[in-house]
Design an enzyme around this catalytic site. Structure first.
Site, short mmCIF file in Angstrom:
data_model
loop_
_atom_site.label_atom_id
_atom_site.label_comp_id
_atom_site.label_asym_id
_atom_site.label_seq_id
_atom_site.Cartn_x
_atom_site.Cartn_y
_atom_site.Cartn_z
N LYS A 126 0.87 -1.19 0.00
CA LYS A 126 0.00 0.00 0.00
C LYS A 126 0.89 1.22 0.00
O LYS A 126 2.02 1.17 0.50
CB LYS A 126 -0.88 0.02 1.26
CG LYS A 126 -2.11 0.88 1.14
CD LYS A 126 -3.25 0.08 0.52
CE LYS A 126 -4.47 0.92 0.24
NZ LYS A 126 -5.62 0.07 -0.14
N ASP A 166 -7.07 4.20 -4.40
CA ASP A 166 -7.72 4.04 -3.10
C ASP A 166 -8.35 5.42 -2.82
O ASP A 166 -8.58 6.19 -3.76
CB ASP A 166 -6.71 3.63 -2.02
CG ASP A 166 -7.38 3.14 -0.73
OD1 ASP A 166 -7.85 2.00 -0.70
OD2 ASP A 166 -7.45 3.92 0.24
P1 NDP Z 1 -12.98 7.68 -2.73
O1 NDP Z 1 -11.94 8.67 -2.49
O2 NDP Z 1 -13.52 7.50 -4.10
O3 NDP Z 1 -14.24 7.95 -1.78
C1 NDP Z 1 -14.09 7.98 -0.41
C2 NDP Z 1 -15.42 8.33 0.23
O4 NDP Z 1 -15.31 8.16 1.64
C3 NDP Z 1 -15.81 9.77 0.01
O5 NDP Z 1 -17.21 9.89 -0.01
C4 NDP Z 1 -15.21 10.45 1.23
O6 NDP Z 1 -15.83 11.69 1.58
C5 NDP Z 1 -15.46 9.42 2.30
N1 NDP Z 1 -14.43 9.57 3.36
C6 NDP Z 1 -13.10 9.52 3.20
N2 NDP Z 1 -12.46 9.75 4.37
C7 NDP Z 1 -13.45 9.94 5.26
C8 NDP Z 1 -13.45 10.21 6.63
N3 NDP Z 1 -12.30 10.34 7.33
N4 NDP Z 1 -14.67 10.36 7.25
C9 NDP Z 1 -15.82 10.22 6.54
N5 NDP Z 1 -15.88 9.97 5.24
C10 NDP Z 1 -14.72 9.82 4.61
O7 NDP Z 1 -12.39 6.30 -2.19
P2 NDP Z 1 -12.88 4.82 -2.45
O8 NDP Z 1 -14.34 4.79 -2.68
O9 NDP Z 1 -11.99 4.24 -3.46
O10 NDP Z 1 -12.53 4.13 -1.06
C11 NDP Z 1 -13.47 3.98 0.00
C12 NDP Z 1 -13.03 2.85 0.91
O11 NDP Z 1 -12.95 1.63 0.17
C13 NDP Z 1 -11.65 3.02 1.55
O12 NDP Z 1 -11.67 2.43 2.83
C14 NDP Z 1 -10.75 2.20 0.64
O13 NDP Z 1 -9.58 1.78 1.32
C15 NDP Z 1 -11.67 1.04 0.34
N6 NDP Z 1 -11.37 0.26 -0.86
C16 NDP Z 1 -11.24 0.85 -2.07
C17 NDP Z 1 -10.96 0.08 -3.18
C18 NDP Z 1 -10.88 0.66 -4.54
O14 NDP Z 1 -10.74 -0.11 -5.49
N7 NDP Z 1 -10.98 1.97 -4.73
C19 NDP Z 1 -10.77 -1.38 -3.08
C20 NDP Z 1 -11.02 -1.90 -1.75
C21 NDP Z 1 -11.29 -1.10 -0.70
P3 NDP Z 1 -15.07 13.07 1.25
O15 NDP Z 1 -15.14 13.20 -0.24
O16 NDP Z 1 -15.83 14.09 2.01
O17 NDP Z 1 -13.65 12.89 1.75
O1 2IT Z 2 -7.91 -1.73 -0.77
C1 2IT Z 2 -7.82 -2.20 -1.91
O2 2IT Z 2 -7.96 -3.41 -2.14
C2 2IT Z 2 -7.57 -1.28 -3.03
N1 2IT Z 2 -7.50 -0.07 -2.80
C3 2IT Z 2 -7.38 -1.80 -4.42
C4 2IT Z 2 -5.98 -2.29 -4.63
C5 2IT Z 2 -5.62 -2.66 -6.04
O3 2IT Z 2 -4.43 -2.93 -6.24
O4 2IT Z 2 -6.46 -2.69 -6.93
#
Ligand code: NDP
Ligand code: 2IT
Length: 448
Positions: A126, A166
């Site tokens: 990461k 992420d």
């Molecule tokens: P994005 O940046 O696209 O979206 C994040 C969302 O979460 C936004 O709505 C954001 O609001 C909110 N958020 C972030 N930080 C906080 C906080 N401290 N308190 C409240 N709300 C918060 O990220 P992703 O959708 O990609 O990621 C969301 C989650 O999914 C994370 O935990 C990530 O690690 C996990 N994840 C993502 C993957 C991926 O492929 N993208 C894969 C697996 C897991 P705001 O815009 O106001 O910050």
């Molecule tokens: O938390 C996760 O699994 C991710 N942010 C995606 C990682 C990836 O390599 O696609």
């Protein structure tokens, strides 16, 4: 915990006392691995726990970039290369002002077990930065991404380490990072990043994969109780990549999503978010980069900056925002409101007390390492397509994603049964993910 696991945990805390979220992630895994550690003495004999909690390598670097006022700004960049026993390091990059080395160690640690569960040959890593993309111009984000890659490029590669997105890193950022990598290395066509745009080597369905996969996983859990998603009321947190596509898949399956949030507050739309409203949200979040509050104003529904969607009555809860966003009281409220299933789209969104409440109440609880593995799975499929210099259709990728999520569910379920706690997906996912990595470490000798 037994004395071996406890001594490993105590050393983790002693060595890096400030890294609270890393301690939390390690403690959960060590506690659930106990039956496997007791059953198979080889893990203690080979010091697997001591080795698996220590990253193979951490890179930290300075990222200077130019602000729109022409002034030089400085942020910190990281890549935690945690474990490469079963494949090159693989995991996302997070750009958020709260990012620290400890946070990326927690995320990299979780990634080891998640990636192992996918069945694809990917190790755990990461990275990211304390850079805050919010409110920055495209030119500022581009400047930051170029300067971030100026250092990162020497540490990554298709057989070494393959970053992806992420929080705060989506298609726009991956494009700038890839462009910088290509310019620096004169190397195009190898898979050094995933989540690329389809015009330059990205896989179809990668943007959708985490959200879709989370709902596929929940569907599998529901099947064990002869239920499905049709007609279910769903609350989702976040409104970014994972939340948007979890919502989309819920709509596809006939469920009704009534809540979404961002870090400022949450909306409640009792009529449910339909395709048109979701298209509006995607434009709001991915193009205009606005706040979820605007949804409430536009569609005339309620918005609150206090509390969370978890106070609403729902059948399915999908935390898709960030770590530790569901506390004990919120978990209790969900259970008291007869929630059937919780699927973690985010990484470690539930505090330990919340997890305990879900496990005790015997609701269906899908931990992130299993439930959100769809994103990294399609990243693995992107790597496979790039290696073949070929593309699969949308349908082909989605079918493979669906199959992987079914396999992850089956493996976590079967393992929970084998280790005496049927339906405890935390235990099942952690042990199933661990065994493969631990055995690969043993086979490769203690220095590997
Ligand atoms: P994005 O940046 O696209 O979206 C994040 C969302 O979460 C936004 O709505 C954001 O609001 C909110 N958020 C972030 N930080 C906080 C906080 N401290 N308190 C409240 N709300 C918060 O990220 P992703 O959708 O990609 O990621 C969301 C989650 O999914 C994370 O935990 C990530 O690690 C996990 N994840 C993502 C993957 C991926 O492929 N993208 C894969 C697996 C897991 P705001 O815009 O106001 O910050
Ligand atoms: O938390 C996760 O699994 C991710 N942010 C995606 C990682 C990836 O390599 O696609």
């Amino acid at each position: 915990m037994d004395s071996y696991s406890e001594s490993v945990y105590n050393k983790v805390v002693e060595k890096d006392p400030g890294q609270k979220v890393f301690h939390q992630a390690v403690l959960e895994v060590l506690e659930t691995l106990e039956p496997a550690i007791q059953k198979f003495p080889k893990y203690k004999e080979n010091a697997i726990l001591e080795r698996i909690v220590e990253p193979e390598r951490i890179i930290q670097f300075r990222v200077p970039w130019l602000g729109k006022d022409g002034k030089i700004q400085v942020n910190r960049g990281y890549r935690v290369q945690f474990n490469s026993a079963i494949g090159p390091y693989k995991g996302g990059l997070r750009f958020h002002p709260t990012v620290t080395q400890g946070m990326l160690k927690f995320l990299g640690f979780e990634q080891i077990f998640k990636n192992s569960l996918t069945g694809l040959p990917m190790g755990g890593g990461k990275g990211g930065s304390d850079f805050d993309p919010k409110g920055k111009t495209d030119a500022e984000v581009e400047s930051f991404c170029h300067n971030f890659m100026l250092e990162l490029y020497r540490h990554i590669g298709q057989f070494i380490d393959i970053p992806a997105g992420d929080i705060g890193v989506g298609g726009r950022e991956i494009g700038y990072l890839y462009g910088a990598f290509r310019k620096l290395t004169n190397d195009h066509g190898t898979c050094v990043l995933t989540g690329k745009g389809p015009l330059y080597g990205g896989s179809l369905v990668r943007p959708e994969a985490t959200g879709y996969g989370t709902v596929y996983f929940v569907e599998e859990m529901l099947k064990t109780q002869k239920q499905d998603m049709k007609g279910k009321t769903v609350c989702v947190s976040g409104s970014g990549n994972v939340a948007q596509f979890a919502t989309e898949k819920c709509i596809d399956l006939g469920a009704n999503v009534i809540a979404l949030s961002d870090s400022s507050g949450w909306i409640h739309d009792p009529d449910g978010i339909d395709r048109e409203k979701l298209a509006w949200i995607k434009e709001l979040k991915n193009v205009r980069r606005g706040r979820i509050k605007e949804y409430a104003e536009h569609f005339n529904v309620s918005y609150s900056s206090d509390g969370s969607p978890w106070s609403l009555k729902c059948d399915v809860a999908l935390p898709c925002a960030t770590q530790n966003e569901v506390d004990g009281a919120e978990a209790k409220a969900l259970v008291d409101n007869d929630v059937l299933a919780v699927g973690e789209g985010a990484n470690m969104p539930c505090v330990p007390e919340a997890i305990e409440i879900f496990l005790e109440s015997k609701i269906l609880y899908g931990p992130g390492k299993a439930a959100n593995a769809g994103g990294v799975s399609v990243s693995g499929l992107e790597m496979a397509q790039n290696s073949m210099r070929y593309f699969w259709t949308r349908e082909e990728v989605d079918n493979r994603l669906h199959e992987i999520m079914r396999n992850i569910h089956a493996s976590a379920y079967k393992t929970s049964e084998m280790f005496g706690d049927k339906g405890n997906y935390v235990l099942g996912a952690n042990i199933a993910g661990f065994l493969k990595v631990a055995d690969a470490m043993i086979e490769q000798g203690y220095t590997a």
